[in-house]
Design a protein around this motif. Structure first.
Motif, PDB file in Angstrom:
ATOM      1  N   GLU A 174      63.032   6.610  54.467  1.00 21.59           N
ATOM      2  CA  GLU A 174      63.769   5.489  53.882  1.00 21.59           C
ATOM      3  C   GLU A 174      64.358   4.610  54.979  1.00 21.59           C
ATOM      4  O   GLU A 174      64.320   3.384  54.896  1.00 21.59           O
ATOM      5  N   LEU A 231      63.462   0.736  55.605  1.00 18.88           N
ATOM      6  CA  LEU A 231      64.491  -0.300  55.590  1.00 18.88           C
ATOM      7  C   LEU A 231      64.486  -1.114  56.875  1.00 18.88           C
ATOM      8  O   LEU A 231      64.734  -2.312  56.855  1.00 18.88           O
ATOM      9  N   ARG A 286      68.612   2.283  44.882  1.00 14.03           N
ATOM     10  CA  ARG A 286      69.001   2.445  46.290  1.00 14.03           C
ATOM     11  C   ARG A 286      70.417   2.989  46.383  1.00 14.03           C
ATOM     12  O   ARG A 286      71.253   2.735  45.536  1.00 14.03           O
ATOM     13  N   GLU A 336      71.588   2.161  51.743  1.00  9.79           N
ATOM     14  CA  GLU A 336      70.317   1.440  51.722  1.00  9.79           C
ATOM     15  C   GLU A 336      70.516  -0.012  51.312  1.00  9.79           C
ATOM     16  O   GLU A 336      69.908  -0.912  51.885  1.00  9.79           O
ATOM     17  N   ASN A 382      69.661  -3.140  53.740  1.00  6.65           N
ATOM     18  CA  ASN A 382      68.713  -4.128  53.228  1.00  6.65           C
ATOM     19  C   ASN A 382      69.346  -5.517  53.165  1.00  6.65           C
ATOM     20  O   ASN A 382      68.694  -6.519  53.454  1.00  6.65           O
TER      21      ASN A 382
END
Length: 129
Positions: free
Chosen positions: A33, A37, A62, A66, A70
């Motif tokens: 992950e 990202l 998310r 996260e 992002n």
């Protein structure tokens, strides 16, 4: 110049939080992950129609870490290459305070700094809405 100093501190806080969020993902064993990202999570590559579409698609399923990572990544994609380079060198990478000397004159450094900070924070604040 006072306003830039205030905003400079805010960017330092944002990128410290970014590093903490990224570290948290890595420590929890969610390396895939984290790597995804760092590649913008594929959000930009989905050809969204508007800034709002990008934000909506970045929040699906998310964690808060996260979403924050992002959010910063999305904002960076909206900066021009010079502003992005400046923001990453000034706030993300540990380059020391004189990293720009071989690249910019002092006046160019401050001009780019002012523009980069203003644009980054304008986009960043838009992602809160």
């Amino acid at each position: 110049m006072k306003a830039i100093t205030k905003y400079d501190s805010r960017l330092k806080e944002i990128f410290e939080a970014y590093k903490v969020a990224l570290s948290s993902l890595l420590k929890s064993g969610r390396n895939d992950e984290a790597i995804n990202l760092l590649k913008d999570g594929g959000v930009i590559g989905k050809n969204p129609k508007t800034f709002s579409d990008i934000l909506k698609s970045s929040k699906n399923d998310r964690t808060p870490e996260e979403i924050f990572i992002n959010r910063v990544n999305i904002v960076l994609t909206f900066l021009d290459s010079e502003e992005k380079k400046f923001i990453l060198n000034e706030y993300m990478y540990s380059q020391g305070s004189n990293w720009y000397i071989d690249i910019y004159s002092r006046s160019t450094y401050y001009r780019i700094k002012k523009n980069a900070i203003e644009r980054f924070l304008n986009f960043f604040d838009c992602t809160l809405k």
